[in-house]
Design an enzyme around this catalytic site. Sequence first.
Site, PDB file in Angstrom:
ATOM      1  N   GLU A 158      -6.912   4.649   7.695  1.00  8.68           N
ATOM      2  CA  GLU A 158      -6.561   5.680   7.320  1.00  8.68           C
ATOM      3  C   GLU A 158      -7.584   6.565   6.532  1.00  8.68           C
ATOM      4  O   GLU A 158      -8.156   8.151   6.321  1.00  8.68           O
ATOM      5  CB  GLU A 158      -4.943   6.398   7.058  1.00  8.68           C
ATOM      6  CG  GLU A 158      -3.775   5.534   7.728  1.00  8.68           C
ATOM      7  CD  GLU A 158      -2.992   5.799   7.387  1.00  8.68           C
ATOM      8  OE1 GLU A 158      -2.646   5.521   5.595  1.00  8.68           O
ATOM      9  OE2 GLU A 158      -1.810   4.825   7.309  1.00  8.68           O
ATOM     10  N   GLY A 192       2.410   2.197  10.762  1.00 12.02           N
ATOM     11  CA  GLY A 192       3.970   3.237  10.534  1.00 12.02           C
ATOM     12  C   GLY A 192       4.384   3.318  12.012  1.00 12.02           C
ATOM     13  O   GLY A 192       5.041   4.162  12.098  1.00 12.02           O
ATOM     14  N   HIS A 218      -9.190   1.494   4.969  1.00 11.20           N
ATOM     15  CA  HIS A 218      -8.404   1.308   5.973  1.00 11.20           C
ATOM     16  C   HIS A 218      -8.534   2.037   6.562  1.00 11.20           C
ATOM     17  O   HIS A 218      -9.545   2.916   6.639  1.00 11.20           O
ATOM     18  CB  HIS A 218      -7.130   1.571   4.497  1.00 11.20           C
ATOM     19  CG  HIS A 218      -5.888   1.770   4.983  1.00 11.20           C
ATOM     20  ND1 HIS A 218      -5.266   2.435   6.449  1.00 11.20           N
ATOM     21  CD2 HIS A 218      -4.298   0.654   4.954  1.00 11.20           C
ATOM     22  CE1 HIS A 218      -4.407   2.056   6.575  1.00 11.20           C
ATOM     23  NE2 HIS A 218      -3.192   1.206   5.814  1.00 11.20           N
ATOM     24  N   SER A 246       3.449  -2.898   9.922  1.00 12.96           N
ATOM     25  CA  SER A 246       4.963  -2.931  10.652  1.00 12.96           C
ATOM     26  C   SER A 246       5.433  -4.002  10.378  1.00 12.96           C
ATOM     27  O   SER A 246       6.309  -5.035  10.498  1.00 12.96           O
ATOM     28  CB  SER A 246       5.422  -2.229  12.192  1.00 12.96           C
ATOM     29  OG  SER A 246       5.121  -0.756  12.411  1.00 12.96           O
ATOM     30  N   ASN A 297       0.874  -0.793   0.152  1.00 17.37           N
ATOM     31  CA  ASN A 297      -0.271   0.082  -0.415  1.00 17.37           C
ATOM     32  C   ASN A 297       1.048   1.302   0.456  1.00 17.37           C
ATOM     33  O   ASN A 297       1.927   1.685   1.136  1.00 17.37           O
ATOM     34  CB  ASN A 297      -0.918   0.085   1.431  1.00 17.37           C
ATOM     35  CG  ASN A 297      -1.679   1.157   1.451  1.00 17.37           C
ATOM     36  OD1 ASN A 297      -2.021   1.907   0.272  1.00 17.37           O
ATOM     37  ND2 ASN A 297      -2.266   1.199   2.266  1.00 17.37           N
ATOM     38  N   GLU A 303      -5.661  -5.014  10.531  1.00 17.00           N
ATOM     39  CA  GLU A 303      -4.543  -4.247  10.144  1.00 17.00           C
ATOM     40  C   GLU A 303      -5.064  -3.180  12.198  1.00 17.00           C
ATOM     41  O   GLU A 303      -5.118  -2.681  11.745  1.00 17.00           O
ATOM     42  CB  GLU A 303      -4.237  -2.687   9.165  1.00 17.00           C
ATOM     43  CG  GLU A 303      -4.282  -3.048   8.116  1.00 17.00           C
ATOM     44  CD  GLU A 303      -3.379  -2.463   7.329  1.00 17.00           C
ATOM     45  OE1 GLU A 303      -2.325  -2.293   6.436  1.00 17.00           O
ATOM     46  OE2 GLU A 303      -3.959  -1.452   7.071  1.00 17.00           O
ATOM     47  N   LYS A 348       0.228   4.604  -0.708  1.00 15.12           N
ATOM     48  CA  LYS A 348      -0.345   5.592   0.265  1.00 15.12           C
ATOM     49  C   LYS A 348      -0.191   6.565  -0.675  1.00 15.12           C
ATOM     50  O   LYS A 348      -0.057   6.805  -2.209  1.00 15.12           O
ATOM     51  CB  LYS A 348      -0.167   5.563   1.722  1.00 15.12           C
ATOM     52  CG  LYS A 348       0.057   4.428   2.582  1.00 15.12           C
ATOM     53  CD  LYS A 348       0.267   4.374   4.062  1.00 15.12           C
ATOM     54  CE  LYS A 348      -0.033   3.016   4.770  1.00 15.12           C
ATOM     55  NZ  LYS A 348      -0.153   3.311   6.615  1.00 15.12           N
TER      56      LYS A 348
HETATM   57  P1  13P Z   1       3.273   0.341   7.669  1.00 17.45           P
HETATM   58  O1  13P Z   1       3.394  -1.583   6.921  1.00 17.45           O
HETATM   59  O2  13P Z   1       3.520   1.004   7.278  1.00 17.45           O
HETATM   60  O3  13P Z   1       3.183   0.561   8.908  1.00 17.45           O
HETATM   61  O4  13P Z   1       1.138   0.033   6.872  1.00 17.45           O
HETATM   62  C1  13P Z   1       0.341  -0.310   7.052  1.00 17.45           C
HETATM   63  C2  13P Z   1      -0.531  -0.845   6.402  1.00 17.45           C
HETATM   64  O5  13P Z   1      -1.418   0.466   6.862  1.00 17.45           O
HETATM   65  C3  13P Z   1      -0.534  -1.414   5.015  1.00 17.45           C
HETATM   66  O6  13P Z   1      -2.256  -0.535   4.815  1.00 17.45           O
END
Ligand code: 13P
Length: 243
Positions: free
Chosen positions: A93, A164, A91, A203, A10, A158, A12
């Site tokens: 976010e 992150g 997601h 992560s 992803n 997740e 982002k």
């Molecule tokens: P990270 O792998 O950067 O922690 O992000 C995970 C994520 O949100 C994947 O959709």
Amino acid sequence: MANRKLVAGNWKMHGTADSIAEIVRIAAAVPAGVDVALCLPATLIERAARAVPGFAIGGQDVHGEAKGAFTGDLAAHQLHDAGARLVIVGHSERRDGHRESDGQVRAKAISAMAAALDVILCVGESFAEREAGRAVATVSAQLDASLPPAAPDAVAYEPIWAIGTGRIPSLEDIGEMHSALRGRLVALYGEAGVAVRLLYGGSVKPSNAAEIFGVADVDGALVGGASLTAADFLPIVVAAANS
Ligand code: 13P
């Protein structure tokens, strides 16, 4: 039989035209026995799909309606038209930053599947919910209210606090959650629920991928930061292929 693993990146809000070379490097090195996808910013989907034909490129969000006056949004058939084969919905976010409800996530999944896109539907708890011992209950309720009538390709667990941050739940906690989610998927879809791929996200790195893939009912990963370069992403893909 175990599900074939899926490792999805992803990206982002990262990537511009000069990232195509990295996408080509990743696509060229995918080993046999594992499915790999990159969910890119919408601006890169068509260019990437042309650059790596046969490799799965996806979107990161989609609107729940097929068309209409929705400034800035994208319909599922538009993503498909641009060359996407899959899309992430729900997601955290989007749920948190854009106040998306379970009902909207469900509508997005339905609309994506109607346009022949594979769906990765995300769920996850906050740190406060985990601390309060409510992680499984919270995520199960989120799943029930977000799932479309037909089984999606994948569900990604997740934990919001693991995204992150470099922190991940214990392997026991990942196993507990995935087993609970599998139970709900089977209760809802029957045999088709066994085939839904349960991804872990948050992560995931080359250093922890193998142990995460060793957990029962982990059928792959949704990877953020470590999917941006071939150097980080490919070892995760190889760990999945070897698991
Ligand atoms: P990270 O792998 O950067 O922690 O992000 C995970 C994520 O949100 C994947 O959709």
